[in-house]
Design an enzyme around this catalytic site. Structure first.
Site, PDB file in Angstrom:
ATOM      1  N   PRO A  89      24.215  -7.658  20.014  1.00 54.46           N
ATOM      2  CA  PRO A  89      23.573  -7.919  21.306  1.00 54.46           C
ATOM      3  C   PRO A  89      24.165  -9.154  21.984  1.00 54.46           C
ATOM      4  O   PRO A  89      23.946  -9.372  23.171  1.00 54.46           O
ATOM      5  CB  PRO A  89      22.101  -8.123  20.954  1.00 54.46           C
ATOM      6  CG  PRO A  89      22.057  -8.366  19.495  1.00 54.46           C
ATOM      7  CD  PRO A  89      23.284  -7.778  18.893  1.00 54.46           C
ATOM      8  N   GLU A 116      19.940 -10.283  10.628  1.00 54.90           N
ATOM      9  CA  GLU A 116      19.977 -11.252  11.741  1.00 54.90           C
ATOM     10  C   GLU A 116      21.372 -11.412  12.325  1.00 54.90           C
ATOM     11  O   GLU A 116      21.538 -11.967  13.396  1.00 54.90           O
ATOM     12  CB  GLU A 116      19.485 -12.631  11.272  1.00 54.90           C
ATOM     13  CG  GLU A 116      18.162 -12.622  10.575  1.00 54.90           C
ATOM     14  CD  GLU A 116      17.100 -11.816  11.310  1.00 54.90           C
ATOM     15  OE1 GLU A 116      16.562 -10.874  10.698  1.00 54.90           O
ATOM     16  OE2 GLU A 116      16.826 -12.113  12.473  1.00 54.90           O
ATOM     17  N   ARG A 154      34.431  11.707  24.930  1.00 52.90           N
ATOM     18  CA  ARG A 154      34.392  12.506  26.167  1.00 52.90           C
ATOM     19  C   ARG A 154      35.661  12.379  26.994  1.00 52.90           C
ATOM     20  O   ARG A 154      35.957  13.231  27.819  1.00 52.90           O
ATOM     21  CB  ARG A 154      33.220  12.060  27.054  1.00 52.90           C
ATOM     22  CG  ARG A 154      31.850  12.336  26.505  1.00 52.90           C
ATOM     23  CD  ARG A 154      30.786  11.767  27.431  1.00 52.90           C
ATOM     24  NE  ARG A 154      30.883  12.298  28.784  1.00 52.90           N
ATOM     25  CZ  ARG A 154      30.512  13.530  29.120  1.00 52.90           C
ATOM     26  NH1 ARG A 154      29.997  14.334  28.209  1.00 52.90           N
ATOM     27  NH2 ARG A 154      30.648  13.950  30.359  1.00 52.90           N
ATOM     28  N   ASP A 169      31.639  12.545  36.551  1.00 56.06           N
ATOM     29  CA  ASP A 169      30.564  11.778  35.912  1.00 56.06           C
ATOM     30  C   ASP A 169      30.216  10.508  36.667  1.00 56.06           C
ATOM     31  O   ASP A 169      31.067   9.897  37.300  1.00 56.06           O
ATOM     32  CB  ASP A 169      30.999  11.332  34.497  1.00 56.06           C
ATOM     33  CG  ASP A 169      30.752  12.396  33.459  1.00 56.06           C
ATOM     34  OD1 ASP A 169      30.041  13.360  33.764  1.00 56.06           O
ATOM     35  OD2 ASP A 169      31.281  12.249  32.349  1.00 56.06           O
TER      36      ASP A 169
HETATM   37  N1  ADE Z   1      22.973  -4.599  17.700  1.00 52.46           N
HETATM   38  C1  ADE Z   1      21.672  -4.864  17.988  1.00 52.46           C
HETATM   39  N2  ADE Z   1      21.426  -4.721  19.290  1.00 52.46           N
HETATM   40  C2  ADE Z   1      22.595  -4.327  19.881  1.00 52.46           C
HETATM   41  C3  ADE Z   1      22.987  -4.028  21.209  1.00 52.46           C
HETATM   42  N3  ADE Z   1      22.135  -4.082  22.224  1.00 52.46           N
HETATM   43  N4  ADE Z   1      24.270  -3.679  21.420  1.00 52.46           N
HETATM   44  C4  ADE Z   1      25.157  -3.634  20.404  1.00 52.46           C
HETATM   45  N5  ADE Z   1      24.838  -3.908  19.125  1.00 52.46           N
HETATM   46  C5  ADE Z   1      23.585  -4.267  18.858  1.00 52.46           C
END
Ligand code: ADE
Length: 247
Positions: A89, A116, A154, A169
């Site tokens: 993330p 984590e 794709r 697309d």
């Molecule tokens: N791992 C946890 N959340 C994620 C996300 N939003 N994008 C990529 N990997 C992740």
């Protein structure tokens, strides 16, 4: 197109690859996905892949050694990979442009983290990219890895039966897709827009371009900054901006 995916949940990845367009592409040999179980690259009897964080704090951190060993195996088989993608993330947002770049390379390695996080030395040593699929936290990189395989696959010639459908697309042109309708022409008290039943192909194309632009303007105005618009589309935008229709 070759994918290598390193994960502690290989069955989750295999299940996600089994069906639909990606499943068929795999069966037909258009894409080759090797799923590597991170626990196979541990050296201890209990196949431990995580440990407590230095400096303290909640949760566990994934150990570097199994990732290094897994990457050594990938390199041994494939040579030095051009793209090694950490899913996190904290990464840069994954876009259609990244999908196109990976598809052009023909090979990508995806490293799935859990807990984590992953020991920072894995990213420093191996990752060419660290990507997030959106501003929300998932419990691991497996679903994001499946998202990336799908988006890249794709774009591999032959994977989607109708090449025109890939070109149409959302995002490929930088705009959202126009609305779609099929039979019946009237359903639940709602009629399909007349123009789609008219048989006037030029008018239909024009209506669709206008709808795609309208939706993008309403829902994702940020996309308009980099979209390529012709004169007519720019005129529509000016008209809406100066006198927004009240639908
Ligand atoms: N791992 C946890 N959340 C994620 C996300 N939003 N994008 C990529 N990997 C992740």
């Amino acid at each position: 197109m070759v994918f290598d995916i390193v994960t502690i949940f290989p069955r989750m990845i295999e299940a996600g690859l089994a069906e639909g367009v990606v499943g068929r592409a795999r069966e037909r040999g258009l894409i080759d996905v090797t799923v590597r179980n991170l626990r196979d690259f541990t050296a201890d009897r209990h196949h431990v892949v995580d440990d407590v964080p230095f400096g303290g704090g909640p949760g566990m951190v994934m150990k570097p050694e199994p990732f290094f060993a897994a990457m050594a195996a990938v390199e041994g088989e494939r040579g030095r990979p051009e793209a090694v993608v950490m899913l996190s993330p904290a990464g840069r947002r994954f876009t259609q442009a990244d999908a196109a770049r990976f598809a052009a390379l023909g090979q990508v390695v995806l490293l799935c983290g859990r807990y984590e996080g992953v020991d920072e030395r894995v990213r420093e040593r191996w990752a060419t990219d660290e990507v997030s699929i959106g501003d929300y936290v998932l419990s691991g990189g497996e679903v994001p890895a499946l998202v990336i395989v799908d988006a890249v696959a794709r774009l591999v010639p032959g994977v989607v039966g109708d090449e025109q459908s890939v070109e149409a697309d959302s995002f490929v042109r930088g705009l959202l897709d126009y609305p779609h309708y099929t039979r019946p022409a009237e359903y639940a008290g709602k009629r399909v827009p007349d123009v789609l039943l008219s048989g006037h192909h030029a008018e239909i194309r024009r209506w669709r371009r206008q709808q795609a632009l309208r939706r993008t303007w309403e829902r994702r105005p940020d996309l308009l900054e980099s979209a390529q618009l012709d004169d007519e589309e720019q005129a529509w935008l000016r008209a809406w901006t100066s006198a927004p229709a009240t639908e």
